[in-house]
Design an enzyme around this catalytic site. Structure first.
Site, PDB file in Angstrom:
ATOM      1  N   TYR A   1       0.805  -1.231   0.000  1.00 51.40           N
ATOM      2  CA  TYR A   1       0.000   0.000   0.000  1.00 51.40           C
ATOM      3  C   TYR A   1       0.838   1.282   0.000  1.00 51.40           C
ATOM      4  CZ  TYR A   1      -3.990  -3.053   0.899  1.00 51.40           C
ATOM      5  OH  TYR A   1      -4.953  -4.029   0.807  1.00 51.40           O
TER       6      TYR A   1
ATOM      7  N   HIS B   1     -19.467 -17.258  -6.644  1.00 54.26           N
ATOM      8  CA  HIS B   1     -19.099 -15.938  -6.101  1.00 54.26           C
ATOM      9  C   HIS B   1     -18.668 -15.016  -7.247  1.00 54.26           C
ATOM     10  CE1 HIS B   1     -18.204 -13.130  -2.925  1.00 54.26           C
ATOM     11  NE2 HIS B   1     -17.256 -12.711  -3.741  1.00 54.26           N
ATOM     12  N   ALA B   2     -19.252 -13.831  -7.303  1.00 55.64           N
ATOM     13  CA  ALA B   2     -19.066 -12.946  -8.457  1.00 55.64           C
ATOM     14  C   ALA B   2     -17.612 -12.508  -8.637  1.00 55.64           C
ATOM     15  CB  ALA B   2     -19.946 -11.714  -8.289  1.00 55.64           C
TER      16      ALA B   2
ATOM     17  N   HIS C   1     -20.830  -3.381  -9.505  1.00 54.54           N
ATOM     18  CA  HIS C   1     -19.530  -3.619  -8.861  1.00 54.54           C
ATOM     19  C   HIS C   1     -18.574  -4.326  -9.830  1.00 54.54           C
ATOM     20  CE1 HIS C   1     -16.875  -4.713  -5.384  1.00 54.54           C
ATOM     21  NE2 HIS C   1     -16.594  -5.732  -6.188  1.00 54.54           N
ATOM     22  N   GLU C   2     -19.054  -5.417 -10.410  1.00 53.91           N
ATOM     23  CA  GLU C   2     -18.172  -6.196 -11.303  1.00 53.91           C
ATOM     24  C   GLU C   2     -17.797  -5.383 -12.540  1.00 53.91           C
ATOM     25  OE1 GLU C   2     -16.775  -8.624 -10.095  1.00 53.91           O
ATOM     26  OE2 GLU C   2     -18.122  -8.898  -8.408  1.00 53.91           O
TER      27      GLU C   2
ATOM     28  N   HIS D   1     -14.885  -3.209 -12.040  1.00 54.09           N
ATOM     29  CA  HIS D   1     -13.594  -3.886 -12.254  1.00 54.09           C
ATOM     30  C   HIS D   1     -13.264  -3.930 -13.742  1.00 54.09           C
ATOM     31  CE1 HIS D   1     -13.086  -5.144  -8.135  1.00 54.09           C
ATOM     32  NE2 HIS D   1     -14.132  -5.937  -8.127  1.00 54.09           N
TER      33      HIS D   1
ATOM     34  N   GLU E   1     -11.925  -2.213  -5.789  1.00 52.34           N
ATOM     35  CA  GLU E   1     -13.225  -2.617  -5.227  1.00 52.34           C
ATOM     36  C   GLU E   1     -14.216  -1.468  -5.133  1.00 52.34           C
ATOM     37  OE1 GLU E   1     -13.994  -5.566  -4.982  1.00 52.34           O
ATOM     38  OE2 GLU E   1     -11.992  -6.431  -5.168  1.00 52.34           O
TER      39      GLU E   1
ATOM     40  N   HIS F   1     -13.821 -15.625   0.537  1.00 47.87           N
ATOM     41  CA  HIS F   1     -12.471 -15.053   0.450  1.00 47.87           C
ATOM     42  C   HIS F   1     -11.440 -15.783   1.306  1.00 47.87           C
ATOM     43  CE1 HIS F   1     -15.492 -12.241  -0.813  1.00 47.87           C
ATOM     44  NE2 HIS F   1     -14.595 -11.577  -1.491  1.00 47.87           N
TER      45      HIS F   1
ATOM     46  N   ARG G   1      -9.153  -4.744   1.481  1.00 51.79           N
ATOM     47  CA  ARG G   1      -9.552  -3.967   0.292  1.00 51.79           C
ATOM     48  C   ARG G   1     -11.007  -3.506   0.366  1.00 51.79           C
ATOM     49  NH1 ARG G   1      -8.755  -8.538  -4.143  1.00 51.79           N
ATOM     50  NH2 ARG G   1      -6.841  -8.671  -2.973  1.00 51.79           N
ATOM     51  N   TYR G   2     -11.889  -4.349   0.914  1.00 54.68           N
ATOM     52  CA  TYR G   2     -13.319  -3.988   0.938  1.00 54.68           C
ATOM     53  C   TYR G   2     -13.605  -2.959   2.018  1.00 54.68           C
ATOM     54  CZ  TYR G   2     -13.639  -8.150  -1.945  1.00 54.68           C
ATOM     55  OH  TYR G   2     -13.455  -9.083  -2.931  1.00 54.68           O
TER      56      TYR G   2
HETATM   57  O1  X8Z Z   1     -16.509 -10.286  -3.152  1.00 51.28           O
HETATM   58  C1  X8Z Z   1     -17.091  -9.277  -3.486  1.00 51.28           C
HETATM   59  C2  X8Z Z   1     -17.414  -9.001  -4.949  1.00 51.28           C
HETATM   60  C3  X8Z Z   1     -16.389  -9.519  -5.866  1.00 51.28           C
HETATM   61  S1  X8Z Z   1     -14.920  -8.629  -5.760  1.00 51.28           S
HETATM   62  C4  X8Z Z   1     -18.719  -9.658  -5.301  1.00 51.28           C
HETATM   63  N1  X8Z Z   1     -17.499  -8.390  -2.547  1.00 51.28           N
HETATM   64  C5  X8Z Z   1     -17.277  -8.617  -1.132  1.00 51.28           C
HETATM   65  C6  X8Z Z   1     -18.065  -9.808  -0.634  1.00 51.28           C
HETATM   66  O2  X8Z Z   1     -18.969 -10.273  -1.336  1.00 51.28           O
HETATM   67  O3  X8Z Z   1     -17.793 -10.278   0.479  1.00 51.28           O
HETATM   68  C7  X8Z Z   1     -18.177  -7.131  -2.802  1.00 51.28           C
HETATM   69  C8  X8Z Z   1     -18.464  -6.548  -1.473  1.00 51.28           C
HETATM   70  C9  X8Z Z   1     -17.740  -7.367  -0.442  1.00 51.28           C
HETATM   71 ZN    ZN Z   2     -14.916  -6.776  -6.377  1.00 45.67          ZN
END
Ligand code: X8Z
Ligand code: ZN
Length: 623
Positions: free
Chosen positions: A231, A362-363, A392-393, A396, A420, A522, A531-532
């Protein structure tokens, strides 16, 4: 780029794959020569040559890795797991070797600025490029990649039960959003956490050992320190910034928690949700209690303050398809003057769950060739949550394309929080006025100013609720990686962090054989989560800057910059920088400030915070 794109998923995804075709096993065993830079006293010219060769080799392997990873995640079998592991092994070995070699040059006097920056990224960007560092021993590198692929696929194939019947992960997520029967919620929650998390514990434990060994070999104290090193500041400075930001926004969360607990207590009674103490995790409309917007119906202010529509209902009433939801998202970006998505996006993306095979639902967002081969991978449902996820996607994807002219090592966000934040920042512009502009909402049903509390509360249920979750996932992982949380404590530490930061408690008793962290994507996917948390704040900084730029005069939450080409041009200017400059430079381009801050978010929610304080008057808040 490389790594990450997809942000989460994509990042990881990319990260995970690696390629074999180019250099094959010579890469894996670390013996391939990058010819320049082997001299005893290297010169700045040697450093330039080393960096150029590193970019060439990494760029080639990365694309192959992306391909293997895409196939694996959209068609999970033992064979595609093995292929993905093999590519990940080779790509990660190359990344680690380049990080090691970069140390030979990075202190040389007289380095060209770009060379110095790229050496920094080679050494400190591993979290983004490959997630984990592998040990140099090829057998251990293979073992690590095999475990990584197995963990991720175990998640993808996970099942919960509802009424005793098996359901897929995406349907379990939807059930948690819509069910209101506490017994059923408890069944789905518990079956998901037991079925998915528990079997991962042994693999996860071994993975931590191997990844830490890899991190140490390249000079980091442990994997968590390596993650915090990316960072443009020291890991210690990053941790201090992280905690400072949480302190800024925590009072707002505490008020929302207090108000929501009261509403749940009123709805379900004290036997389900007591009026004091933590909130039961399965009552909040989300499998991980990470965002609560899906229970807005339970917390909505009665009568005058209610907003009078739900985006889900509007989408359903118009018979909107998942593909049309993605087109709605694309239209926002093109309205800013950005180019439409390529035809291949529509041919190659996975927009809904295929019925005949296992996939990772998971997206994620991908740029397979690091040029124009943009794709998303989702199991889209027609609801407001997934409309936000689509934006969101695409954030990216638009970021990836904006920086695709950069050299390989700059094919990334200014930091992973920026990546993100982009799509979420765009989705903040999905206001009632905007919904009317795109004909989803009848103009006569646009809520007037008396409904502002409802509108803000609906947003807070998604955005404010997320803050402590966004914070704690990596607090857990940093503890796991630095050894302060031992395998025997994996579960108890997770439950305790959720209690401490979120004020949440599991609906059923947990024990040391459980592994609830594994039931969150994750963790098995090794996507960092700080990151989120950063993105949760950055998106409001971007939003405020865009609204200021467009001359917006009203309350911040009513601003939509849909169609504003000036905002689009400025945004593109920041996005196109990729990772070429330290992130404060990129932030300054768009917002005029060089600091990440919780203040724009607090400003957005200020009227709601005052209202919540009034609602909570006389209550014993906290847990
Ligand atoms: O994982 C994601 C995205 C893909 S980068 C769908 N997010 C986090 C989650 O779902 O836990 C977006 C918000 C937080
Ligand atoms: Zn994302």
């Amino acid at each position: 780029m490389l790594r990450y794109l997809p942000a989460t998923a994509s990042l990881v995804a990319l990260a995970l794959t690696a390629c074999a075709s180019v250099t094959g096993s010579s890469v894996a065993d670390g013996s391939t020569a990058v010819s320049a830079g082997t001299a005893a006293s290297p010169t700045p010219a040697d450093a330039d040559a080393f960096v150029a060769e590193a970019e060439r080799q990494l760029g080639e392997l990365n694309v192959e890795n992306n391909r293997a990873s895409w196939v694996n995640q959209t068609y999970i079998t033992d064979e595609t797991d093995a292929l993905a592991a093999r590519f990940d092994r080779d790509y990660t070995a190359l990344v680690v070797r380049m990080a090691t070699e970069a140390s030979k040059y990075d202190r040389l006097p007289g380095l060209a600025p770009d060379t110095a920056r790229k050496l920094y990224l080679l050494k400190n960007g591993i979290a983004n490029s490959s997630g984990l560092a592998s040990p140099a021993d090829p057998a251990l590198g293979s073992e690590l990649s095999t475990i990584k692929a197995r963990l991720q696929s175990t998640y993808g194939k996970g099942r919960a039960t509802l009424n005793g019947k098996e359901i897929t992960g995406d349907n379990a997520e939807e059930a948690m959003q819509t069910l209101r029967d506490p017994a059923k919620l408890q069944e789905v929650w518990t079956s998901w956490h037991n079925n998915v998390g528990r079997p991962m514990k042994a693999d996860y434990t071994r993975m931590v050992e191997l990844a830490n060994r890899g991190a140490k070999e390249i000079g980091f104290a442990d994997t968590g320190t390596m993650w915090r090193a990316g960072y443009d500041m020291s890991p210690e400075e990053f941790s201090a910034m992280y905690d400072r930001l949480w302190t800024e926004v925590r009072p707002l969360y505490d008020q929302l928690h207090c108000y929501t607990r009261t509403k749940l207590n009123q709805k379900y009674g004290a036997s389900v949700q007591p009026a004091s103490g933590p909130i039961r995790a399965d009552l909040l409309g989300n499998m991980w209690a990470q965002d609560w917007g899906n229970i807005y119906d339970i917390v909505a202010p009665k009568g005058a303050g209610d907003i009078g529509y739900s985006v889900t209902d509007l989408l359903v009433a118009k018979k909107t398809t998942p593909e049309q939801m993605v087109r709605i998202g694309e239209r926002f970006y093109t309205s800013l003057g950005l180019a439409p998505l390529p035809d291949t996006f529509w041919k190659r993306s996975q927009i809904t769950r295929p019925r005949d095979r296992e996939v990772i639902c998971h997206a994620s967002a991908w740029n397979i060739d690091n040029k124009d081969d943009l794709r998303i991978k989702m199991c889209t449902k027609v609801n407001d949550t997934d409309l936000v996820t689509v934006h969101h996607e695409l954030g990216h994807n638009y970021y990836q394309r904006a920086y695709n002219q950069q050299p390989f090592l700059y094919l990334n966000g200014a930091n992973d929080g920026f990546h993100e934040a982009i799509g979420d920042f765009i989705a903040l512009s999905v206001t009632p006025e905007y919904l009317a502009q795109i004909d989803l909402l009848d103009r006569r049903r646009i809520p007037d100013a008396s409904k502002d509390t409802g509108l803000l509360l609906r947003q807070a249920m998604d955005k404010v609720s997320f803050l402590p979750f966004g914070l704690l996932v990596d607090k857990w992982r940093w503890g796991v990686f630095d050894g302060s949380i031992t395998p025997a404590e994996y579960e108890s530490a997770w439950v305790e962090l959720k209690r401490q930061y979120q004020g949440i408690t599991p609906p059923t008793p947990r024990s040391a054989t459980d592994f609830d962290p594994g039931a969150k994507y994750h963790i098995p996917a090794n996507t960092s989560y700080a990151r989120y948390f950063l993105a949760a704040l950055l998106q409001f900084q971007f939003y405020k800057a865009a609204c200021d730029m467009s001359g917006w005069q009203g309350p911040l939450h009513r601003c939509s910059f849909y169609g504003n080409k000036q905002v689009g041009a400025k945004l593109n200017q920041m996005l196109a920088m990729g990772a070429s400059r330290p992130w404060p430079d990129a932030l300054e381009v768009f917002t005029g400030t060089r600091e990440i801050s919780g203040k724009p978010m607090l400003e957005y929610f200020a009227p709601l915070q005052a209202w919540l304080v009034r609602q909570n008057a006389g209550k014993q808040c906290g847990w």
